[in-house]
Design a protein around this motif. Sequence first.
Motif, short mmCIF file in Angstrom:
data_model
loop_
_atom_site.label_atom_id
_atom_site.label_comp_id
_atom_site.label_asym_id
_atom_site.label_seq_id
_atom_site.Cartn_x
_atom_site.Cartn_y
_atom_site.Cartn_z
N ALA A 49 0.84 -1.21 0.00
CA ALA A 49 0.00 0.00 0.00
C ALA A 49 0.87 1.25 0.00
O ALA A 49 0.57 2.23 -0.70
N ALA A 50 1.95 1.23 0.77
CA ALA A 50 2.83 2.41 0.86
C ALA A 50 3.42 2.75 -0.52
O ALA A 50 3.52 3.91 -0.90
N TYR A 51 3.76 1.73 -1.28
CA TYR A 51 4.35 1.95 -2.61
C TYR A 51 3.34 2.53 -3.58
O TYR A 51 3.60 3.54 -4.25
N PHE A 52 2.17 1.91 -3.67
CA PHE A 52 1.20 2.31 -4.70
C PHE A 52 0.48 3.61 -4.36
O PHE A 52 0.01 4.31 -5.25
N MET A 53 0.35 3.91 -3.08
CA MET A 53 -0.44 5.10 -2.71
C MET A 53 0.45 6.31 -2.48
O MET A 53 -0.05 7.40 -2.17
N ASN A 54 1.76 6.15 -2.61
CA ASN A 54 2.65 7.25 -2.30
C ASN A 54 2.97 8.10 -3.54
O ASN A 54 3.22 7.59 -4.59
#
Length: 312
Positions: free
Chosen positions: A307-312
């Motif tokens: 989630a951190a990768y795709f939403m950042n």
Amino acid sequence: MKILAIESSCDETAAAVVENGSKVLTNVIASQIAIHKETGGVMPEVAAREHIKAIIPTVEKAMEDHTWDEIDAVAVTKEPGLIGSLVIGRISAAVLAFAKGKPLIEVNHIHGHMYANWLDTETEPQFPIVILTVSGGHNELVLMRSHGDFEKLGETLDDAAGEAFDKVARLLKLGYPGGPAIEKAAINGNPRAVEFPRGMKNSWDFSFSGLKTSVLYFLQKDNRLDEPQFVADVAASFQEAVADALVEKLMMAVKKYKPKEVHLSGGVSANKYLRARIERELDGQAVFRHPKKMSYCTDNAAMIGGAAYFMN
Ligand code: KG4
Ligand code: ZN
């Protein structure tokens, strides 16, 4: 991009290193299940104290084969969860990020569960996606149009489905955690043995507390818990009622939004009976995904790194 992710929102202390949001390089989980089995559920104060003991060894284990130079960011579960548990992960992640000079990315736990379906995938999920995310603490039906774009279609008005599994397992004296225990007992049961209520019919929202109470009232009248077939029948009938309620709303969303994909996530997505029901009802109308590994269904840090990768 490699992210070190930390998750400590409930009773698992977890750390993972994830590359580009989907390749899981390490995924370490220190489970407290054995401790909470004794009390039949999670005691928040006990969970927080266990996180304090486990957090440093868990992060060290996740970093065993990696150097800090390789890590581009530190991600951590921000909320929701047990406050005493969350704070241990958040402080640890913040201190590590500061000390190592890395950005800190805070992730919503439920978004983390949704991104569990990106882990270890060969083909990237295609939008729009209808996601049913169901665990012990939450129960949401979401339309996802792109990364970070979530429209909540429905949610539980009281208990989450996983919570109902845990409470009914306790009534049936099947132990903790309840979901796997009920699923196992239900294999030999008749799902039509008892007609339990399906709450909130024709609504986008869910309700499982009436179902749990109805199991309680049923067992007050008929309590043959020493008969394995009786327990199996009640477990199967309860599981059927939960699956009916979840699938009804999921199919309402499929009909209305015609998604390319349908995803199931959260602890309850480990349930093979529910997976099979969804697959059958979907009948090829959309690609169906659930987490690739059982360890990505229940709480883990790899999903937070995704989630951190795709939403950042
Ligand atoms: O996602 P999770 O680890 O924690 C929360 O964020 O709440 O989900 C835990 C929940 C528990 O309620 C557990 O009983 C349920 O997921 N669960 C299952 C199964 N495995 C775990 N429910 C039904 N069938 C399963 N096989
Ligand atoms: Zn969770």
